[in-house]
Design an enzyme around this catalytic site. Sequence first.
Site, short mmCIF file in Angstrom:
data_model
loop_
_atom_site.label_atom_id
_atom_site.label_comp_id
_atom_site.label_asym_id
_atom_site.label_seq_id
_atom_site.Cartn_x
_atom_site.Cartn_y
_atom_site.Cartn_z
CB CYS A 112 -0.96 -0.06 1.19
SG CYS A 112 -2.16 1.27 1.32
CG ASP A 168 -6.29 -1.48 -5.73
OD1 ASP A 168 -7.08 -0.60 -5.35
OD2 ASP A 168 -5.14 -1.60 -5.30
CG HIS A 197 -5.72 -1.58 -1.94
ND1 HIS A 197 -4.69 -1.09 -2.72
CD2 HIS A 197 -5.48 -1.15 -0.68
CE1 HIS A 197 -3.87 -0.38 -1.97
NE2 HIS A 197 -4.32 -0.41 -0.72
#
Length: 228
Positions: A112, A168, A197
């Site tokens: 991330c 995502d 994600h």
Amino acid sequence: MGTFITTVHDVPLTVSRPDSPSAQHHAVVVLQEAWGVNSHIETVLERLSDAGYLAVAPHLYHRGSQTAFTDFPSAKDALMALDGDGIGHDVRAAVDYSRSEGADQVGSLGFCMGGTASLWCAAVPLVDSAVTYYGGGVAEARWNGIASGIELAAHLQVPWIGHYGDLDSSIPPDSVEQLRTTASDLATVYRYADAGHAFNNDTSTSHYSPESAALAWTRTMEFFAETL
């Protein structure tokens, strides 16, 4: 062997060592998700040390009043308070610690927001090779002092691989393909059709994609074996 915390250059580092001290000539700096250095990041550290790497996670939020979060609004505020100078200082602290422990090759592995930072580490460079899992800021820069992912990938100084999930919504496949197209020949970009994600985060049932996570981890371990 579990994890422990030490401090270098005023930066708290969570560390997991391999069983054999002689194995510590390879190290990986693990860069946190938005939540901070939490149980998921500790699990990643332990998986790396089980594979023979000295694994070190700098606490990127250490300048604030809180270093880990469970709600996104608070995490986002801490995330957006970061910048290239602070992240660079913290990564260098982790690299310096790794080298002081005998590592002659150091990689980075980020998830991330840490994935964005890991890509930057490959462009500066701060490490010898780097891996990104679903790092944002692909089309537009996320932090002062750190360019967009597309620009960073075009100026890589060391080998880098990126893992991105097609589901995502924060990183559309079109952006990933633009990154792939503009990236230097030191880059390898992988897409996972059934993943969104945070697909590697096995502490989140809504995000974890076991098959994609297993394949990405295999590729990551093969990459570090080749580059560190």
